[in-house]
Design a protein around this motif. Structure first.
Motif, PDB file in Angstrom:
ATOM      1  N   UNK A 124      35.966  51.545  49.395  1.00 14.18           N
ATOM      2  CA  UNK A 124      36.170  50.121  49.109  1.00 14.18           C
ATOM      3  C   UNK A 124      34.882  49.470  48.624  1.00 14.18           C
ATOM      4  N   UNK A 125      33.771  49.785  49.287  1.00 15.23           N
ATOM      5  CA  UNK A 125      32.512  49.138  48.930  1.00 15.23           C
ATOM      6  C   UNK A 125      31.906  49.703  47.655  1.00 15.23           C
ATOM      7  N   UNK A 126      32.169  50.956  47.360  1.00  9.03           N
ATOM      8  CA  UNK A 126      31.723  51.500  46.077  1.00  9.03           C
ATOM      9  C   UNK A 126      32.437  50.773  44.940  1.00  9.03           C
ATOM     10  N   UNK A 127      33.742  50.617  45.063  1.00 10.89           N
ATOM     11  CA  UNK A 127      34.502  49.907  44.027  1.00 10.89           C
ATOM     12  C   UNK A 127      34.023  48.461  43.893  1.00 10.89           C
ATOM     13  N   UNK A 128      33.833  47.812  45.032  1.00 15.23           N
ATOM     14  CA  UNK A 128      33.416  46.408  45.032  1.00 15.23           C
ATOM     15  C   UNK A 128      32.052  46.252  44.370  1.00 15.23           C
ATOM     16  N   UNK A 129      31.107  47.111  44.759  1.00 13.46           N
ATOM     17  CA  UNK A 129      29.772  47.049  44.178  1.00 13.46           C
ATOM     18  C   UNK A 129      29.779  47.370  42.697  1.00 13.46           C
ATOM     19  N   UNK A 130      30.575  48.373  42.305  1.00 14.79           N
ATOM     20  CA  UNK A 130      30.655  48.747  40.895  1.00 14.79           C
ATOM     21  C   UNK A 130      31.267  47.627  40.065  1.00 14.79           C
ATOM     22  N   UNK A 161      26.374  54.153  38.167  1.00 19.55           N
ATOM     23  CA  UNK A 161      26.216  53.292  39.345  1.00 19.55           C
ATOM     24  C   UNK A 161      26.790  53.989  40.579  1.00 19.55           C
ATOM     25  N   UNK A 162      27.979  54.533  40.440  1.00 21.66           N
ATOM     26  CA  UNK A 162      28.650  55.174  41.577  1.00 21.66           C
ATOM     27  C   UNK A 162      27.869  56.396  42.052  1.00 21.66           C
ATOM     28  N   UNK A 163      27.376  57.195  41.107  1.00 19.76           N
ATOM     29  CA  UNK A 163      26.580  58.364  41.495  1.00 19.76           C
ATOM     30  C   UNK A 163      25.334  57.931  42.260  1.00 19.76           C
ATOM     31  N   UNK A 164      24.691  56.867  41.781  1.00 26.82           N
ATOM     32  CA  UNK A 164      23.518  56.358  42.474  1.00 26.82           C
ATOM     33  C   UNK A 164      23.851  55.883  43.876  1.00 26.82           C
ATOM     34  N   UNK A 216      20.748  51.701  29.971  1.00 31.25           N
ATOM     35  CA  UNK A 216      21.736  51.019  30.811  1.00 31.25           C
ATOM     36  C   UNK A 216      22.192  51.933  31.945  1.00 31.25           C
ATOM     37  N   UNK A 217      22.330  53.226  31.637  1.00 30.80           N
ATOM     38  CA  UNK A 217      22.740  54.181  32.661  1.00 30.80           C
ATOM     39  C   UNK A 217      21.695  54.333  33.749  1.00 30.80           C
ATOM     40  N   UNK A 218      20.426  54.334  33.358  1.00 27.65           N
ATOM     41  CA  UNK A 218      19.341  54.438  34.332  1.00 27.65           C
ATOM     42  C   UNK A 218      19.295  53.212  35.235  1.00 27.65           C
ATOM     43  N   UNK A 219      19.491  52.040  34.637  1.00 31.46           N
ATOM     44  CA  UNK A 219      19.517  50.803  35.425  1.00 31.46           C
ATOM     45  C   UNK A 219      20.683  50.835  36.409  1.00 31.46           C
ATOM     46  N   UNK A 220      21.834  51.313  35.939  1.00 28.68           N
ATOM     47  CA  UNK A 220      23.025  51.384  36.791  1.00 28.68           C
ATOM     48  C   UNK A 220      22.798  52.329  37.965  1.00 28.68           C
ATOM     49  N   UNK A 221      22.214  53.499  37.689  1.00 31.29           N
ATOM     50  CA  UNK A 221      21.962  54.467  38.759  1.00 31.29           C
ATOM     51  C   UNK A 221      20.998  53.889  39.794  1.00 31.29           C
ATOM     52  N   UNK A 224      22.790  51.301  41.858  1.00 25.89           N
ATOM     53  CA  UNK A 224      23.724  51.961  42.760  1.00 25.89           C
ATOM     54  C   UNK A 224      23.005  52.626  43.916  1.00 25.89           C
ATOM     55  N   UNK A 225      21.890  53.292  43.626  1.00 26.80           N
ATOM     56  CA  UNK A 225      21.107  53.957  44.675  1.00 26.80           C
ATOM     57  C   UNK A 225      20.617  52.935  45.695  1.00 26.80           C
ATOM     58  N   UNK A 226      20.141  51.803  45.197  1.00 27.35           N
ATOM     59  CA  UNK A 226      19.658  50.745  46.082  1.00 27.35           C
ATOM     60  C   UNK A 226      20.785  50.206  46.960  1.00 27.35           C
ATOM     61  N   UNK A 227      21.964  50.007  46.369  1.00 28.54           N
ATOM     62  CA  UNK A 227      23.101  49.490  47.133  1.00 28.54           C
ATOM     63  C   UNK A 227      23.594  50.511  48.149  1.00 28.54           C
ATOM     64  N   UNK A 228      23.597  51.785  47.767  1.00 25.42           N
ATOM     65  CA  UNK A 228      24.063  52.820  48.682  1.00 25.42           C
ATOM     66  C   UNK A 228      23.106  53.047  49.835  1.00 25.42           C
ATOM     67  N   UNK A 229      21.834  53.021  49.519  1.00 22.73           N
ATOM     68  CA  UNK A 229      20.843  53.204  50.581  1.00 22.73           C
ATOM     69  C   UNK A 229      20.760  51.955  51.436  1.00 22.73           C
ATOM     70  N   UNK A 230      20.800  50.823  50.777  1.00 26.42           N
ATOM     71  CA  UNK A 230      21.123  49.577  51.462  1.00 26.42           C
ATOM     72  C   UNK A 230      20.030  48.800  52.132  1.00 26.42           C
TER      73      UNK A 230
END
Length: 240
Positions: A124-130, A161-164, A216-221, A224-230
């Motif tokens: 749910x949170x991956x989808x929301x963040x993406x 983003x999701x991979x990150x 853009x892909x690097x920024x997204x990753x 995403x990494x920052x959001x996942x690590x949190x």
């Protein structure tokens, strides 16, 4: 309510609290996944201490349960399932039928139940963040270029983003396990390992996504990494 039910109830209450907050940037949302692991690990420590001081042993029950329905399962759900399984004393595996796939967890009953709840919360949170990231990405792209990015561009950026996000979550779990010394506590039970071997599953293909190396892909990753690590693990205490 038995001990297993109480632990599962605590995890569900924690994740529901974070979900109902509706803000993936909040401390509650960012810490919920790690706190779920903490609850499980600390309960595992308590079980070991109890068994060491008691002559009674409870009958162990292995649960083999599906976390998704049959669907065109995305690569990232497979990857997320692997990360969750590794950190909640479970195995994850895929069941395929007529071109559709579902994801399952196998572990001791309490561990597998917690893994499924955590997996649902994380998806749910991956989808929301993406969704939030892609909204900002499209707005900036249109502002610079005067038109929307192509579907393939958007798909690539979103996947990055999701991979990150998943990589960030995995890194934070690893840091918490190392800091707390939970390596042995989070090892899979021998009965679970034996049950998994008896499934005689073939080695599947890797679910890893090939990252797009555009700016853009690097920024997204990175986002995403920052959001996942949190968050900084030092800001979170022991749940009572």
């Amino acid at each position: 309510m038995g001990v297993e039910e109480k632990v599962l109830h605590r995890v569900r209450a924690l994740l529901n609290l974070a979900r109902n907050g509706g803000d993936p940037e909040s401390n509650e949302a960012k810490s919920a996944l790690l706190m779920a692991q903490r609850i499980m690990a600390e309960n595992g420590i308590n079980e070991v201490e109890f068994q060491a001081s008691s002559e009674d042993t409870q009958q162990k029950e292995v649960l083999d349960e599906y976390a998704t329905e049959f669907e065109k399962l995305s690569w990232w759900k497979k990857s997320l399932g692997r990360v969750i399984a590794q950190n909640f004393r479970c195995y994850s595996y895929l069941n395929k039928c007529n071109g559709y796939t579902r994801l399952a967890f196998m572990g001791l009953k309490q561990d597998a139940e917690i893994a499924i709840v955590v997996f649902s919360f994380a998806t749910d949170y991956i989808r929301f963040g993406a969704d939030l990231f892609m909204k900002a990405y499209r707005k900036e792209y249109i502002s610079k270029n005067g038109h929307r990015p192509s579907i393939s561009q958007q798909r690539g950026v979103r996947n990055n983003y999701v991979e990150g996000w998943i990589s960030g979550l995995e890194a934070q779990y690893a840091e918490q396990v190392s800091k707390e010394g939970w390596g042995l506590v989070l090892a899979k039970d021998a009965l679970v390992t034996q049950s998994y071997k008896e499934l005689n599953l073939g080695r599947g293909k890797s679910s890893q996504y090939t990252r797009k190396e555009s700016l853009a892909g690097q920024v997204a990753y990175t986002k995403g990494y920052s959001d996942g690590k949190g968050f900084s693990s030092g800001t979170h205490g022991r749940l009572k």
